[in-house]
Design a protein around this motif. Structure first.
Motif, PDB file in Angstrom:
ATOM      1  N   LEU A 133      -0.318 -12.037   0.559  1.00  0.00           N
ATOM      2  CA  LEU A 133       0.157 -10.849  -0.145  1.00  0.00           C
ATOM      3  C   LEU A 133       0.526  -9.743   0.836  1.00  0.00           C
ATOM      4  O   LEU A 133       1.549  -9.070   0.667  1.00  0.00           O
ATOM      5  CB  LEU A 133      -0.905 -10.366  -1.138  1.00  0.00           C
ATOM      6  CG  LEU A 133      -0.488  -9.272  -2.108  1.00  0.00           C
ATOM      7  CD1 LEU A 133       0.722  -9.705  -2.946  1.00  0.00           C
ATOM      8  CD2 LEU A 133      -1.661  -8.902  -3.023  1.00  0.00           C
ATOM      9  N   ALA A 134      -0.269  -9.584   1.874  1.00  0.00           N
ATOM     10  CA  ALA A 134       0.044  -8.591   2.908  1.00  0.00           C
ATOM     11  C   ALA A 134       1.377  -8.912   3.585  1.00  0.00           C
ATOM     12  O   ALA A 134       2.178  -8.011   3.866  1.00  0.00           O
ATOM     13  CB  ALA A 134      -1.076  -8.525   3.945  1.00  0.00           C
ATOM     14  N   ALA A 135       1.636 -10.201   3.831  1.00  0.00           N
ATOM     15  CA  ALA A 135       2.919 -10.596   4.435  1.00  0.00           C
ATOM     16  C   ALA A 135       4.079 -10.241   3.506  1.00  0.00           C
ATOM     17  O   ALA A 135       5.127  -9.771   3.966  1.00  0.00           O
ATOM     18  CB  ALA A 135       2.923 -12.094   4.738  1.00  0.00           C
ATOM     19  N   LEU A 136       3.899 -10.449   2.205  1.00  0.00           N
ATOM     20  CA  LEU A 136       4.953 -10.077   1.248  1.00  0.00           C
ATOM     21  C   LEU A 136       5.148  -8.570   1.203  1.00  0.00           C
ATOM     22  O   LEU A 136       6.284  -8.085   1.150  1.00  0.00           O
ATOM     23  CB  LEU A 136       4.622 -10.599  -0.149  1.00  0.00           C
ATOM     24  CG  LEU A 136       4.750 -12.096  -0.368  1.00  0.00           C
ATOM     25  CD1 LEU A 136       4.442 -12.452  -1.819  1.00  0.00           C
ATOM     26  CD2 LEU A 136       6.129 -12.597   0.004  1.00  0.00           C
ATOM     27  N   TRP A 137       4.065  -7.817   1.204  1.00  0.00           N
ATOM     28  CA  TRP A 137       4.180  -6.358   1.183  1.00  0.00           C
ATOM     29  C   TRP A 137       4.906  -5.862   2.425  1.00  0.00           C
ATOM     30  O   TRP A 137       5.749  -4.980   2.360  1.00  0.00           O
ATOM     31  CB  TRP A 137       2.801  -5.710   1.073  1.00  0.00           C
ATOM     32  CG  TRP A 137       2.161  -5.835  -0.283  1.00  0.00           C
ATOM     33  CD1 TRP A 137       2.583  -6.596  -1.336  1.00  0.00           C
ATOM     34  CD2 TRP A 137       0.973  -5.190  -0.723  1.00  0.00           C
ATOM     35  NE1 TRP A 137       1.736  -6.468  -2.391  1.00  0.00           N
ATOM     36  CE2 TRP A 137       0.731  -5.611  -2.056  1.00  0.00           C
ATOM     37  CE3 TRP A 137       0.084  -4.317  -0.128  1.00  0.00           C
ATOM     38  CZ2 TRP A 137      -0.359  -5.162  -2.783  1.00  0.00           C
ATOM     39  CZ3 TRP A 137      -1.007  -3.873  -0.864  1.00  0.00           C
ATOM     40  CH2 TRP A 137      -1.217  -4.285  -2.171  1.00  0.00           C
ATOM     41  N   ARG A 138       4.577  -6.449   3.585  1.00  0.00           N
ATOM     42  CA  ARG A 138       5.261  -6.047   4.830  1.00  0.00           C
ATOM     43  C   ARG A 138       6.752  -6.405   4.773  1.00  0.00           C
ATOM     44  O   ARG A 138       7.598  -5.631   5.208  1.00  0.00           O
ATOM     45  CB  ARG A 138       4.628  -6.730   6.030  1.00  0.00           C
ATOM     46  CG  ARG A 138       3.279  -6.188   6.433  1.00  0.00           C
ATOM     47  CD  ARG A 138       2.854  -6.761   7.779  1.00  0.00           C
ATOM     48  NE  ARG A 138       1.485  -6.681   8.156  1.00  0.00           N
ATOM     49  CZ  ARG A 138       0.641  -5.676   8.032  1.00  0.00           C
ATOM     50  NH1 ARG A 138       1.033  -4.599   7.463  1.00  0.00           N
ATOM     51  NH2 ARG A 138      -0.608  -5.736   8.459  1.00  0.00           N
ATOM     52  N   ALA A 139       7.057  -7.576   4.244  1.00  0.00           N
ATOM     53  CA  ALA A 139       8.459  -7.992   4.147  1.00  0.00           C
ATOM     54  C   ALA A 139       9.225  -7.094   3.177  1.00  0.00           C
ATOM     55  O   ALA A 139      10.370  -6.724   3.436  1.00  0.00           O
ATOM     56  CB  ALA A 139       8.553  -9.452   3.706  1.00  0.00           C
ATOM     57  N   PHE A 140       8.598  -6.733   2.073  1.00  0.00           N
ATOM     58  CA  PHE A 140       9.231  -5.824   1.117  1.00  0.00           C
ATOM     59  C   PHE A 140       9.478  -4.468   1.785  1.00  0.00           C
ATOM     60  O   PHE A 140      10.576  -3.904   1.671  1.00  0.00           O
ATOM     61  CB  PHE A 140       8.352  -5.666  -0.132  1.00  0.00           C
ATOM     62  CG  PHE A 140       8.937  -4.784  -1.202  1.00  0.00           C
ATOM     63  CD1 PHE A 140      10.148  -5.113  -1.802  1.00  0.00           C
ATOM     64  CD2 PHE A 140       8.282  -3.643  -1.608  1.00  0.00           C
ATOM     65  CE1 PHE A 140      10.688  -4.311  -2.790  1.00  0.00           C
ATOM     66  CE2 PHE A 140       8.806  -2.834  -2.606  1.00  0.00           C
ATOM     67  CZ  PHE A 140      10.014  -3.158  -3.189  1.00  0.00           C
ATOM     68  N   ALA A 141       8.487  -3.964   2.500  1.00  0.00           N
ATOM     69  CA  ALA A 141       8.637  -2.691   3.212  1.00  0.00           C
ATOM     70  C   ALA A 141       9.735  -2.779   4.272  1.00  0.00           C
ATOM     71  O   ALA A 141      10.524  -1.843   4.442  1.00  0.00           O
ATOM     72  CB  ALA A 141       7.310  -2.288   3.852  1.00  0.00           C
ATOM     73  N   ALA A 142       9.801  -3.914   4.961  1.00  0.00           N
ATOM     74  CA  ALA A 142      10.844  -4.098   5.976  1.00  0.00           C
ATOM     75  C   ALA A 142      12.223  -4.085   5.320  1.00  0.00           C
ATOM     76  O   ALA A 142      13.165  -3.491   5.858  1.00  0.00           O
ATOM     77  CB  ALA A 142      10.627  -5.405   6.735  1.00  0.00           C
ATOM     78  N   GLY A 143      12.336  -4.726   4.168  1.00  0.00           N
ATOM     79  CA  GLY A 143      13.609  -4.695   3.450  1.00  0.00           C
ATOM     80  C   GLY A 143      13.965  -3.301   3.010  1.00  0.00           C
ATOM     81  O   GLY A 143      15.123  -2.879   3.109  1.00  0.00           O
ATOM     82  N   LEU A 144      12.981  -2.556   2.521  1.00  0.00           N
ATOM     83  CA  LEU A 144      13.222  -1.166   2.096  1.00  0.00           C
ATOM     84  C   LEU A 144      13.712  -0.304   3.251  1.00  0.00           C
ATOM     85  O   LEU A 144      14.602   0.528   3.090  1.00  0.00           O
ATOM     86  CB  LEU A 144      11.949  -0.544   1.498  1.00  0.00           C
ATOM     87  CG  LEU A 144      11.505  -1.064   0.149  1.00  0.00           C
ATOM     88  CD1 LEU A 144      10.120  -0.532  -0.186  1.00  0.00           C
ATOM     89  CD2 LEU A 144      12.503  -0.669  -0.943  1.00  0.00           C
TER      90      LEU A 144
END
Length: 148
Positions: A133-144
């Motif tokens: 989940l942390a990896a997904l949150w980081r990836a979402f933040a990176a996309g943002l």
């Protein structure tokens, strides 16, 4: 001793450089290519969910802005319908909250819920689930933010 003599002694100029120089340059180039390839090969492929949520993060601000604009349109309509500015701002607030929550629920939450279902108790979430989940949150933040 002159600078040229020092360089000649070290083999940088002169006969030794002519015979060993190209060989050393080729060896250095091969070593750096080897390090580059091993660095490339040692990087594991990203999970599809990470790639997908990063892409969602890239498009999310534009769709979020559309929801925000729709909220202001509803506020303008409230003004035109005779409501005062305070009441119209209340309409904007309600529409903005509903719009962004609906957008998040539609575009982002399913990816997060695939890893940790909504409503799952914290005590039941494993360390591996938290890491995923942390990896997904980081990836979402990176996309943002537009980074990789």
């Amino acid at each position: 001793m002159t600078f040229t003599q020092i360089l000649s002694t070290l083999g940088v100029v002169g006969g030794a450089a002519r015979s060993w120089g190209p060989k050393l340059a080729a060896a250095a180039a091969l070593i750096s290519v080897g390090f580059g390839l091993s660095e490339y090969r040692s990087k594991p492929a990203e999970p599809a969910a990470v790639v997908s949520i990063r892409a969602t993060g890239r498009t999310y601000p534009k769709t979020l802005a559309t929801a925000y604009a729709a909220a202001w349109i509803k506020g303008a309509e409230a003004l035109e319908a005779g409501k005062g500015p305070v009441d119209a701002l209340g309409v904007v607030t309600e529409a903005w909250t509903a719009g962004r929550v609906a957008l998040f629920d539609k575009a982002v939450a399913p990816a997060f819920a695939a890893v940790v279902p909504e409503g799952k108790a914290d005590a039941e979430v494993s360390a591996a689930d938290r890491a995923a989940l942390a990896a997904l949150w980081r990836a979402f933040a990176a996309g943002l933010s537009g980074s990789k």
